[in-house]
Design a protein around this motif. Structure first.
Motif, short mmCIF file in Angstrom:
data_model
loop_
_atom_site.label_atom_id
_atom_site.label_comp_id
_atom_site.label_asym_id
_atom_site.label_seq_id
_atom_site.Cartn_x
_atom_site.Cartn_y
_atom_site.Cartn_z
N LEU A 32 -70.99 -77.95 66.27
CA LEU A 32 -70.49 -77.02 67.28
C LEU A 32 -71.49 -75.89 67.52
CD1 LEU A 32 -66.72 -76.82 66.27
CD2 LEU A 32 -67.70 -77.93 68.28
N VAL A 33 -72.07 -75.34 66.45
CA VAL A 33 -73.07 -74.27 66.62
C VAL A 33 -74.27 -74.81 67.39
CG1 VAL A 33 -74.71 -72.77 65.42
CG2 VAL A 33 -72.36 -72.94 64.61
N GLY A 34 -74.72 -76.00 67.05
CA GLY A 34 -75.83 -76.59 67.77
C GLY A 34 -75.52 -76.80 69.25
N ALA A 35 -74.31 -77.25 69.55
CA ALA A 35 -73.92 -77.46 70.94
C ALA A 35 -73.88 -76.13 71.70
CB ALA A 35 -72.55 -78.15 71.00
N LEU A 36 -73.36 -75.08 71.06
CA LEU A 36 -73.32 -73.76 71.69
C LEU A 36 -74.73 -73.22 71.91
CD1 LEU A 36 -70.37 -72.21 69.65
CD2 LEU A 36 -70.34 -72.83 72.07
N ILE A 40 -76.95 -72.20 75.45
CA ILE A 40 -77.76 -71.00 75.67
C ILE A 40 -79.14 -71.40 76.17
CG2 ILE A 40 -78.85 -69.02 74.55
CD1 ILE A 40 -76.49 -69.01 72.57
N ALA A 41 -79.73 -72.42 75.57
CA ALA A 41 -81.05 -72.87 75.98
C ALA A 41 -81.05 -73.35 77.43
CB ALA A 41 -81.53 -73.98 75.05
N LEU A 42 -79.94 -73.91 77.84
CA LEU A 42 -79.83 -74.42 79.21
C LEU A 42 -79.39 -73.35 80.21
CD1 LEU A 42 -78.16 -77.88 78.44
CD2 LEU A 42 -80.54 -77.43 79.03
N GLY A 43 -79.20 -72.12 79.73
CA GLY A 43 -78.89 -71.02 80.63
C GLY A 43 -77.43 -70.65 80.71
N ASP A 44 -76.58 -71.30 79.92
CA ASP A 44 -75.15 -70.99 79.91
C ASP A 44 -74.81 -70.39 78.56
OD1 ASP A 44 -72.44 -70.79 80.32
OD2 ASP A 44 -72.04 -72.94 80.07
N GLY A 45 -75.11 -69.10 78.38
CA GLY A 45 -75.02 -68.48 77.05
C GLY A 45 -73.87 -67.54 76.88
N GLY A 46 -72.68 -67.88 77.35
CA GLY A 46 -71.55 -66.98 77.24
C GLY A 46 -70.98 -66.86 75.84
N GLU A 47 -70.90 -67.98 75.13
CA GLU A 47 -70.28 -67.97 73.81
C GLU A 47 -71.30 -67.62 72.73
OE1 GLU A 47 -70.42 -70.59 75.77
OE2 GLU A 47 -68.40 -71.21 76.36
N GLN A 48 -70.80 -67.10 71.60
CA GLN A 48 -71.68 -66.79 70.48
C GLN A 48 -71.94 -68.06 69.69
OE1 GLN A 48 -68.83 -63.86 69.03
NE2 GLN A 48 -68.59 -65.02 67.12
N ALA A 49 -73.20 -68.33 69.44
CA ALA A 49 -73.59 -69.55 68.73
C ALA A 49 -73.64 -69.27 67.24
CB ALA A 49 -74.95 -70.04 69.24
N ASP A 50 -72.48 -69.19 66.64
CA ASP A 50 -72.37 -69.00 65.19
C ASP A 50 -71.04 -69.55 64.74
OD1 ASP A 50 -70.56 -67.10 66.09
OD2 ASP A 50 -71.74 -65.37 65.46
N ARG A 51 -70.68 -69.28 63.48
CA ARG A 51 -69.45 -69.85 62.96
C ARG A 51 -68.23 -69.39 63.76
NH1 ARG A 51 -69.66 -67.58 58.46
NH2 ARG A 51 -68.09 -65.98 58.78
N GLY A 52 -68.21 -68.12 64.15
CA GLY A 52 -67.09 -67.62 64.93
C GLY A 52 -66.97 -68.33 66.26
N GLY A 53 -68.10 -68.52 66.93
CA GLY A 53 -68.07 -69.25 68.20
C GLY A 53 -67.62 -70.68 68.01
N ALA A 54 -68.03 -71.30 66.89
CA ALA A 54 -67.62 -72.67 66.61
C ALA A 54 -66.11 -72.77 66.42
CB ALA A 54 -68.35 -73.18 65.37
N VAL A 55 -65.53 -71.80 65.69
CA VAL A 55 -64.09 -71.80 65.46
C VAL A 55 -63.34 -71.60 66.78
CG1 VAL A 55 -62.19 -70.58 64.33
CG2 VAL A 55 -64.29 -71.04 63.07
N GLN A 56 -63.82 -70.68 67.61
CA GLN A 56 -63.18 -70.46 68.90
C GLN A 56 -63.27 -71.71 69.77
OE1 GLN A 56 -64.98 -66.98 70.66
NE2 GLN A 56 -63.67 -65.58 69.53
N VAL A 257 -77.47 -79.96 65.41
CA VAL A 257 -76.54 -81.08 65.63
C VAL A 257 -76.88 -82.24 64.69
CG1 VAL A 257 -75.74 -82.80 67.28
CG2 VAL A 257 -76.05 -80.43 68.02
N LEU A 258 -78.18 -82.50 64.55
CA LEU A 258 -78.62 -83.56 63.63
C LEU A 258 -78.18 -83.26 62.21
CD1 LEU A 258 -82.26 -84.36 64.85
CD2 LEU A 258 -80.15 -85.61 65.35
N PHE A 259 -78.28 -81.98 61.81
CA PHE A 259 -77.86 -81.63 60.46
C PHE A 259 -76.35 -81.82 60.29
CE2 PHE A 259 -76.52 -78.83 57.02
CZ PHE A 259 -77.39 -79.25 56.02
N GLY A 260 -75.59 -81.53 61.34
CA GLY A 260 -74.16 -81.78 61.28
C GLY A 260 -73.86 -83.25 61.06
N LEU A 261 -74.58 -84.10 61.80
CA LEU A 261 -74.40 -85.55 61.62
C LEU A 261 -74.88 -86.00 60.25
CD1 LEU A 261 -75.61 -86.70 65.16
CD2 LEU A 261 -73.25 -86.56 64.34
#
Length: 272
Positions: A32-36, A40-56, A257-261
């Motif tokens: 989830l963090v990797g996806a968030l 951001i890299a693609l220009g859609d950086g509204g959510e926080q890319a961390d554990r909190g953002g992943a839970v949300q 994402v790879l590390f998650g897998l």
């Protein structure tokens, strides 16, 4: 009649189940963090890319509340697994060495705190599991800087995190995770190649992230400015300021994402 051998087998089975649930939970968070971060890299950086953002993010999915509860329970399993390593020793020939037990103790404390925050979020305390790691990093840094020798402590912590990041990346490149594969489970060659791709790519990205966060902590200590400290989200966003721009962040995001897998594969193949 229940024997000591049966009790030992039951405890071992319980620890194994807790470990595998914990590894799955860790994998979910990293994916989830990797996806968030990729957003951001693609220009859609509204959510926080961390554990909190992943839970949300997880909470917004169908059956989100149940998924967050499952994530929290899995993280409890991870904490209990690490606690068992402190008490009984980790798997492997060197699992009972003091250094291994101390490392497991640190992991137990960390995952206990993470599990508590996620479960609190699932129970309705929305300010808990979704808290920003950036704010937490700045708050902790500010408090420590006010201590006697606080600058040195923050700098030492930053150096420690940075060294840990380099160590994680080097261990991944050297494929040291292979020693944790369960010899009783014969990993097919194709599966081993998949584990290598995920383990090396994911480990290098994770190590780079830790090293960068450690560097920011050192900079905060030198400048005596807690605002220089960065949590996971700000550290990831800082990669867009490099000469290669968002491409580096995109590569790191894919690596997470790879590390998650990779965590998912370890939930099945790892010796615990």
């Amino acid at each position: 009649m229940v024997t000591a051998g049966n009790d030992t087998e039951a405890v071992g089975a319980g620890v194994a189940a807790a470990a595998r649930a914990g590894l799955v939970a860790r994998g979910v968070i990293y994916i989830l963090v990797g996806a968030l971060a990729l957003r951001i890299a693609l220009g859609d950086g509204g959510e926080q890319a961390d554990r909190g953002g992943a839970v949300q993010e997880l909470a917004q999915r169908p059956f989100g509340q149940a998924l967050v509860w499952a994530l929290g329970i899995g993280l409890v399993g991870m904490a209990l697994w690490r606690l068992s390593e402190v008490v009984f020793g980790a798997a492997g020939p060197k699992g009972r060495e003091p250094g291994k037990r101390l490392l497991s103790a640190g992991r137990f404390v960390f995952y206990s705190a993470v599990a508590a925050s996620v479960i609190a979020f699932a129970a309705g305390e929305r300010s808990s599991g979704s808290g920003s790691t950036d704010e937490q990093s700045r708050d902790v840094t500010a408090r420590v800087l006010d201590w006697p020798a606080g600058q040195w402590l923050v700098a030492a912590a930053g150096v420690g995190v940075g060294i840990a990041g380099v160590w994680i990346a080097v261990q991944a490149v050297r494929r040291k995770y292979r020693k944790n594969l369960d010899p009783a489970k014969r990993v097919p060659p194709a599966a081993r190649r998949t584990v290598d791709v995920l383990g090396v790519g994911g480990g290098v990205s994770r190590g780079l992230l830790f090293a960068a966060a450690g560097g920011f902590a050192v900079r905060a200590a030198v400048a005596y400015d807690p605002e220089q400290a960065k949590g996971l989200d700000d550290t990831l966003r800082s990669f867009t300021s490099t000469p290669v721009g968002p491409w580096l962040l995109g590569a790191v995001a894919v690596g997470l994402v790879l590390f998650g897998l990779f965590s998912f594969t370890m939930a099945w193949w790892r010796r615990v």
